[in-house]
Design a protein around this motif. Structure first.
Motif, PDB file in Angstrom:
ATOM      1  N   HIS A 181       0.938  -1.184   0.129  1.00  0.00           N
ATOM      2  CA  HIS A 181       0.003   0.006  -0.079  1.00  0.00           C
ATOM      3  C   HIS A 181       0.973   1.173   0.011  1.00  0.00           C
ATOM      4  O   HIS A 181       1.936   1.250   0.655  1.00  0.00           O
ATOM      5  CB  HIS A 181      -1.085  -0.126   1.165  1.00  0.00           C
ATOM      6  N   GLU A 182       0.454   2.337  -0.517  1.00  0.00           N
ATOM      7  CA  GLU A 182       1.149   3.406  -0.657  1.00  0.00           C
ATOM      8  C   GLU A 182       0.832   4.776   0.371  1.00  0.00           C
ATOM      9  O   GLU A 182      -0.547   4.886   0.205  1.00  0.00           O
ATOM     10  CB  GLU A 182       1.268   4.159  -2.043  1.00  0.00           C
ATOM     11  N   GLN A 184      -0.372   5.001   3.090  1.00  0.00           N
ATOM     12  CA  GLN A 184      -1.059   4.529   4.365  1.00  0.00           C
ATOM     13  C   GLN A 184      -1.856   3.264   3.927  1.00  0.00           C
ATOM     14  O   GLN A 184      -1.850   2.814   2.930  1.00  0.00           O
ATOM     15  CB  GLN A 184      -2.336   5.541   4.654  1.00  0.00           C
ATOM     16  N   TYR A 185      -2.422   2.680   5.101  1.00  0.00           N
ATOM     17  CA  TYR A 185      -3.124   1.345   4.924  1.00  0.00           C
ATOM     18  C   TYR A 185      -4.174   1.604   4.210  1.00  0.00           C
ATOM     19  O   TYR A 185      -4.946   2.647   4.233  1.00  0.00           O
ATOM     20  CB  TYR A 185      -3.395   0.716   6.389  1.00  0.00           C
ATOM     21  N   ASP A 186      -4.493   0.732   3.108  1.00  0.00           N
ATOM     22  CA  ASP A 186      -5.486   0.816   2.179  1.00  0.00           C
ATOM     23  C   ASP A 186      -6.716   0.035   3.032  1.00  0.00           C
ATOM     24  O   ASP A 186      -6.928  -1.171   3.190  1.00  0.00           O
ATOM     25  CB  ASP A 186      -5.519   0.029   0.866  1.00  0.00           C
ATOM     26  N   ASN A 187      -7.729   0.967   3.656  1.00  0.00           N
ATOM     27  CA  ASN A 187      -8.964   0.415   4.103  1.00  0.00           C
ATOM     28  C   ASN A 187     -10.196   0.365   3.436  1.00  0.00           C
ATOM     29  O   ASN A 187     -11.275   0.106   4.146  1.00  0.00           O
ATOM     30  CB  ASN A 187      -9.068   1.445   5.483  1.00  0.00           C
ATOM     31  N   ASN A 188     -10.047   0.422   2.092  1.00  0.00           N
ATOM     32  CA  ASN A 188     -10.996   0.217   1.193  1.00  0.00           C
ATOM     33  C   ASN A 188     -11.438  -1.266   1.224  1.00  0.00           C
ATOM     34  O   ASN A 188     -10.749  -1.926   0.509  1.00  0.00           O
ATOM     35  CB  ASN A 188     -10.640   0.800  -0.183  1.00  0.00           C
ATOM     36  N   LEU A 189     -12.320  -1.595   1.882  1.00  0.00           N
ATOM     37  CA  LEU A 189     -12.769  -3.048   2.096  1.00  0.00           C
ATOM     38  C   LEU A 189     -13.116  -3.506   0.902  1.00  0.00           C
ATOM     39  O   LEU A 189     -12.855  -5.147   0.766  1.00  0.00           O
ATOM     40  CB  LEU A 189     -13.678  -3.329   3.378  1.00  0.00           C
ATOM     41  N   ASN A 190     -13.770  -2.947  -0.012  1.00  0.00           N
ATOM     42  CA  ASN A 190     -14.462  -3.542  -1.117  1.00  0.00           C
ATOM     43  C   ASN A 190     -13.319  -3.632  -2.041  1.00  0.00           C
ATOM     44  O   ASN A 190     -13.364  -4.853  -2.783  1.00  0.00           O
ATOM     45  CB  ASN A 190     -15.534  -2.451  -1.717  1.00  0.00           C
ATOM     46  N   ARG A 191     -12.449  -2.795  -1.988  1.00  0.00           N
ATOM     47  CA  ARG A 191     -11.116  -3.061  -3.118  1.00  0.00           C
ATOM     48  C   ARG A 191     -10.348  -4.464  -2.676  1.00  0.00           C
ATOM     49  O   ARG A 191      -9.910  -5.086  -3.416  1.00  0.00           O
ATOM     50  CB  ARG A 191     -10.471  -1.831  -3.118  1.00  0.00           C
ATOM     51  N   GLN A 192     -10.248  -4.232  -1.377  1.00  0.00           N
ATOM     52  CA  GLN A 192      -9.321  -5.294  -0.867  1.00  0.00           C
ATOM     53  C   GLN A 192     -10.177  -6.690  -0.910  1.00  0.00           C
ATOM     54  O   GLN A 192      -9.471  -7.850  -1.267  1.00  0.00           O
ATOM     55  CB  GLN A 192      -8.843  -5.075   0.646  1.00  0.00           C
TER      56      GLN A 192
END
Length: 247
Positions: A181-182, A184-192
């Motif tokens: 992740h760039e 910051q943490y990617d908290n987009n649950l749908n994308r993850q």
């Protein structure tokens, strides 16, 4: 792609080895490679124990439940080790508090892991295969006693090394987007979740197509099974009894 990267990318766990033993030169090359790994503040907070005694191998195999703990070219056990540092200090309360901190336990664990991966790369560059053995923690106190480890030393994992009797298929890894992740943490649950679902489909095809132990399974289901039961819960108190990770 250079030869070093090709070696890294070609990694797979080997669980069936020939009867050929490693030479002293190969063993020492692996250890010297391990010693060149990065180390926090020059502490070098690890010890590597080579197991050649067949009785000890039998006992460790019984703890592990994995036959390749015994049937390999050489068996290493990597330990987090702050005992060496402790013995060089005045052993006052300040020193003890520092050595017994969570921070220093993390330092020792990372140092040992970095050293182990360097040893693995050296082994694989020589045409050898390896398998990490966290299963030695199935009974960490017994492993500790077999190796006669003093305070401030704990066995982290084993490493079976040898000549592969059979090359296994390379197991897929999570997509780059799942672990990198760039900023910051990617908290987009749908994308993850979409990334994980695509990976699960890849894993289904991997298990369906491999030459041995074919099955229907996904990464997600493996994680659910793994974390639905508590294992090795004795490790926490054992580490504290060894005077580590107390603060």
């Amino acid at each position: 792609m250079n030869e070093t990267i090709e070696t890294i990318m070609n990694h797979r766990s080997i669980r069936k080895f020939t009867d050929e033993k490693l030479t002293t030169e190969q063993i020492h090359t692996m250890i010297r490679a391990a010693q060149r790994a990065a180390t926090s503040s020059f502490v070098m907070a690890y010890t590597i124990i080579g197991i050649t005694d067949e009785d000890k191998k039998d006992k460790l195999m019984a703890i592990s439940g994995q036959p390749y703990v015994k049937a390999n070219g050489h068996l290493f056990v990597f330990c987090a080790d702050l005992h060496r540092v402790y013995e060089q200090t005045d052993k006052d309360s300040t020193v003890k508090t520092g050595l017994q901190s969570t921070e220093q336990f993390i330092v020792a664990t990372i140092d040992a892991s970095l050293a182990a991966q360097n040893a693995v790369l050296a082994a694989e560059s020589m045409g050898l295969g390896i398998c990490y053995l966290g299963s030695l923690r199935n009974n960490i106190r017994e492993t500790n006693d077999i190796l006669d480890l003093p305070d401030y030393v704990v066995p982290l994992f084993g490493l079976a090394v040898g000549y592969p009797a059979k090359q296994s298929e390379k197991k897929p890894r999570l997509p780059l987007e799942a672990v990198y992740h760039e900023n910051q943490y990617d908290n987009n649950l749908n994308r993850q979740q979409a990334i994980i679902e695509a990976f699960d489909n890849e894993i289904i095809e991997y298990y369906r197509g491999r030459s041995e132990n074919k099955r229907m399974d996904t990464w997600t289901n493996q994680m659910k099974r793994k974390y639905s039961k508590n294992i090795r819960m004795d490790v926490n108190q054992f580490i504290k009894d060894k005077k580590l990770n107390k603060h």
